[in-house]
Design an enzyme around this catalytic site. Structure first.
Site, PDB file in Angstrom:
ATOM      1  CD  GLU A 156      -1.333  -2.318   2.119  1.00  0.00           C
ATOM      2  OE1 GLU A 156      -2.113  -2.952   2.838  1.00  0.00           O
ATOM      3  OE2 GLU A 156      -0.109  -2.592   2.039  1.00  0.00           O
ATOM      4  CB  CYS A 188      -0.343  -4.020   8.569  1.00  0.00           C
ATOM      5  SG  CYS A 188       0.656  -2.584   8.133  1.00  0.00           S
ATOM      6  CD1 TRP A 236      23.571 -39.710  -9.705  1.00  0.00           C
ATOM      7  CD2 TRP A 236      22.638 -38.420  -8.137  1.00  0.00           C
ATOM      8  NE1 TRP A 236      24.439 -38.712  -9.426  1.00  0.00           N
ATOM      9  CE2 TRP A 236      23.884 -37.894  -8.461  1.00  0.00           C
ATOM     10  CE3 TRP A 236      21.864 -37.799  -7.173  1.00  0.00           C
ATOM     11  CZ2 TRP A 236      24.379 -36.750  -7.851  1.00  0.00           C
ATOM     12  CZ3 TRP A 236      22.349 -36.673  -6.573  1.00  0.00           C
ATOM     13  CH2 TRP A 236      23.590 -36.157  -6.906  1.00  0.00           C
TER      14      TRP A 236
END
Length: 343
Positions: A57, A80, A174
């Site tokens: 904001e 907030c 792997w």
């Protein structure tokens, strides 16, 4: 009153701004903001770029300047209502002369919540709930951590068709394919903690860093966390300077997550061995499972997870499959994403 077509389009744009690639993960949520004039035209946009930077904001207001007066602010999260590193966004919007605020998700953080009430008290029209589910998705792990008081835990494992994570001689490089390993690094980059046990560090000596598709270290590295009581040699690669590392000297998953939460961590990527995985599963602290299944059989070797105390099929742990993806390549692997229970 409901929402206008312009506000809905602006919210989708704000969500895209909130999810801007490259924004560092951290204790703050991702937020986007779009300011609209009376005719529904965009006046300015803004988004939060990480802890210590202006909130979305404030970013949009700074870009709009005097043009902010009389606008509608479309924001992905309730503005907030507290002062931290920056001032309260609800107050900033009111002081800038914003006429109306439309936000998606209520702020679940009791420290920051209450912005809607402050705005209404200042005479600002407020509507909430526009694309709230989409907004929660953007901040999925942050929202979970705030609401549950602990980090979200993703358990990642690689296994053969017969559930082995390593051969009988201990070799595991792997089990997963190159495509699966690249995908793992992509997912690692979305977390802010990599967690393994002391045995994994002792035996495998992992680096636990995040690397790109050219196998180069990424600029932002998650915290490397090692859990367990045993002492470890200082020359283990996890203690090098490539990333920050913390040794959590506990065997209790609850205590480990509490310490990580105290460090403002929101999302743990659990990559330890079968014992650590079993501990988190038994404690009910696994929120997502990502499994890479390789098209091979070993017939013996290390199981992907240790004893869960289950003795009958009726008590089997049955996570719910949420996604199945085939990772193509010379050795195609299947990635399963699962949730441990009902929503």
């Amino acid at each position: 009153m409901g929402f206008t077509g312009a506000e809905q389009a602006a919210m989708r744009r704000a969500l895209a701004l909130a999810a801007t690639p490259g924004v560092p993960l951290g204790p703050n949520p991702r937020v986007g903001c779009v300011l609209l004039d009376a005719g529904g035209t965009t006046v300015a946009e803004g988004f939060h770029r990480g802890a210590g930077t202006p909130h979305a904001e404030a970013d949009a207001l700074a870009r709009a300047g005097a043009r902010a007066r009389g606008t509608t602010a479309v924001v992905t999260l309730e503005p907030c209502n507290h002062t931290g590193r920056t001032g309260p966004c609800a107050q900033a919007l009111a002081e800038a002369g914003v006429r109306r605020v439309v936000f998606a998700q209520d702020d679940p953080n009791p420290t920051a919540a209450g912005g809607a009430g402050t705005l209404r008290a200042a005479g600002v029209e407020v509507e909430s709930g526009l694309l709230a589910a989409e907004a929660r998705s953007v901040n999925r792990h942050w929202t979970f951590a705030v609401e549950h008081g602990r980090p979200f835990v993703t358990w990642k494992l690689a296994t053969t068709l017969d559930g082995r994570s390593a051969a009988a001689d201990g070799t595991s490089r792997w089990v997963s394919s190159p495509a699966a390993r690249r995908d793992t690094h992509r997912l690692r980059a979305l977390a802010d903690v990599m967690l393994v046990g002391t045995n994994t560090v002792e035996v495998d000596d992992p680096l636990l860093t995040v690397r790109d598709e050219q196998d180069r270290p990424r600029e932002r590295q998650p915290l490397r966390a090692v859990m367990g009581e045993r002492d470890l040699a200082a020359d283990r690669r996890v203690f090098n300077e490539d990333a920050e590392t913390v040794h959590l000297r506990t065997r209790d998953p609850h205590a480990a997550l509490a310490e990580l939460r105290a460090r403002d961590r929101q999302h743990v990527f659990l990559e330890g061995g079968p014992t650590l995985a079993a501990g988190f599963l038994r404690a009910g602290l696994v929120d997502e499972i990502v499994v890479y299944v390789a098209p091979m059989l070993l017939g013996a070797g290390r199981s992907a997870v240790a004893d869960l105390g289950i003795t009958t099929i009726a008590d089997a742990f049955r996570p719910r499959v949420t996604d199945i993806t085939v990772l193509e390549g010379d050795e195609p692997n299947v990635r399963l994403t699962l949730a441990p229970g009902e929503d």
